[in-house]
Design an enzyme around this catalytic site. Structure first.
Site, mmCIF file in Angstrom:
data_model
loop_
_atom_site.group_PDB
_atom_site.id
_atom_site.type_symbol
_atom_site.label_atom_id
_atom_site.label_comp_id
_atom_site.label_asym_id
_atom_site.label_seq_id
_atom_site.Cartn_x
_atom_site.Cartn_y
_atom_site.Cartn_z
ATOM 1 N N TYR A 255 24.903 15.472 47.721
ATOM 2 C CA TYR A 255 25.203 14.051 47.904
ATOM 3 C C TYR A 255 24.211 13.359 48.844
ATOM 4 C CZ TYR A 255 29.810 15.498 46.122
ATOM 5 O OH TYR A 255 30.836 16.015 45.389
ATOM 6 N N HIS B 210 28.674 24.836 44.922
ATOM 7 C CA HIS B 210 28.877 23.569 44.218
ATOM 8 C C HIS B 210 29.035 23.765 42.713
ATOM 9 C CE1 HIS B 210 28.057 19.014 44.684
ATOM 10 N NE2 HIS B 210 28.838 19.224 43.649
#
Length: 270
Positions: free
Chosen positions: A47, A105
Site C-alpha cells: 500500500y 500478502h
C-alpha cells in the site's frame, strides 16, 4: 466494540482498511478512525502507506498496546532473508517496535510457504511480531501454511461480502479456529442498492452498508476491515454494534450468494 477470539487472542471485529490511501489522506483517515474508536488498523508494504499509518498512531495519543496493527509482506519479499529485511524496513516506517499481526500478502508462485513462515516464526521469537497469518490463500494453501508454522496461523484475509461466497474457506476456518478477515466487505460500494439490504436496513434504521457489515461480524470467526477515508463513512461503518440481525435476516443476506446459512447452522453461533 465486539471482538472475535481465535487461539485465545481477541481481535476487534471491525477494523480500518487503508488500501489505496496514501500520504495525508491515509494519515487523516487513521487519525479520525482512532478518534472514533477504531483500534484494528490494517496496512501493507504494497500500500506504500505504512509511514502515514505509523504517524497517525504515534500522534493519536492511543497507547500502543491498545491498537492492533496489521501489515503484510509483499509477494516479492517472501524469501527468508527478504522477509526479515523488508519487515525491518516496515517497522522503521511504522515507527514501532512490533506489529500485532504480520501476514503473507499473497501466496508465492516460486517461494515455498514454509520458507516464508520460518522467517515469520523467527520474528515472533524476537518479539517483533506477536501473531502471523496469511492473505488471499485457498483452503489447501492455508492448510499448508498451518502445517509449516510453529505457531498458530491467526487469520486468512480474503475478499468477502454479501455477493461473494467463501463457503469452503469459512467452514475450514470455523473448524480450525482461524479468523476470516473480510477485506472489501462492502464490495467497493457495488450492490449497496440491493433491495434486500435496503429493506433490512429500513427495519433497523440502518444503511445497506451497515447491514452488510453487521452480517459479516455476526458470523462466527469473521472480522471485517472496510476502507474509508471520509469521517461520515468511518462513523457509519463503526456504528453497527447497537443492533442485531435475526436469523431470518442473516439467511436473506446469505441467499444473495446462493444460500449458505442452513449448511453452516451447526458451525455458526448466531
Amino acid at each position: 466494540m465486539e471482538s472475535v477470539s481465535v487461539h485465545g487472542v481477541a481481535v476487534t471485529a471491525l477494523g480500518l482498511g487503508t488500501a489505496r490511501m496514501r500520504g495525508d489522506e491515509c494519515r487523516q483517515a487513521v487519525t479520525t478512525g482512532l478518534e472514533l474508536g477504531y483500534r484494528h488498523i490494517d496496512t501493507a508494504q504494497m500500500y506504500k502507506n505504512e509511514d502515514a499509518v505509523g504517524d497517525a498512531v504515534a500522534q493519536s495519543g492511543v497507547d500502543r498496546d491498545e491498537a492492533f496493527l496489521v501489515t503484510k509482506i509483499l509477494r516479492g519479499n517472501l524469501r527468508y532473508d527478504d522477509v526479515l529485511d523488508s519487515f525491518a524496513e516496515s517497522l522503521e516506517r511504522l515507527q514501532m517496535e512490533y506489529v500485532d499481526l504480520l501476514l503473507i500478502h499473497a501466496p508465492s508462485r516460486s517461494v515455498p510457504v514454509s520458507e516464508s513462515v520460518r522467517a515469520m516464526n523467527e520474528l515472533q521469537e524476537q518479539g517483533a511480531v506477536k501473531h502471523i497469518g496469511v492473505s488471499n490463500f485457498s483452503v489447501s494453501q492455508l492448510r499448508e501454511a498451518m502445517q509449516a508454522s510453529a505457531t498458530p496461523i491467526l487469520t486468512n484475509q480474503v475478499e468477502y461480502h454479501p455477493f461473494k461466497s467463501q463457503r469452503s474457506l469459512l467452514e475450514f476456518c470455523i473448524e480450525n479456529d482461524v479468523l476470516l478477515t473480510a477485506y472489501s466487505p462492502l464490495n467497493l460500494g457495488s450492490g449497496l442498492s440491493d433491495e434486500t439490504l435496503q429493506e433490512i436496513g429500513a427495519r433497523h434504521g440502518k444503511t445497506p452498508a451497515q447491514v452488510a457489515l453487521r452480517w459479516l461480524v455476526q458470523q462466527e470467526h469473521v472480522a471485517a476491515i472496510p476502507k474509508a477515508s471520509q469521517e461520515r463513512h468511518l462513523a457509519e461503518n463503526i456504528d453497527i454494534f447497537d443492533f442485531q440481525l435475526s436469523e431470518d435476516e442473516m439467511e436473506q443476506v446469505f441467499e444473495l450468494q446462493g444460500g449458505l446459512l442452513t449448511r453452516l447452522r451447526s458451525l455458526l453461533q448466531l
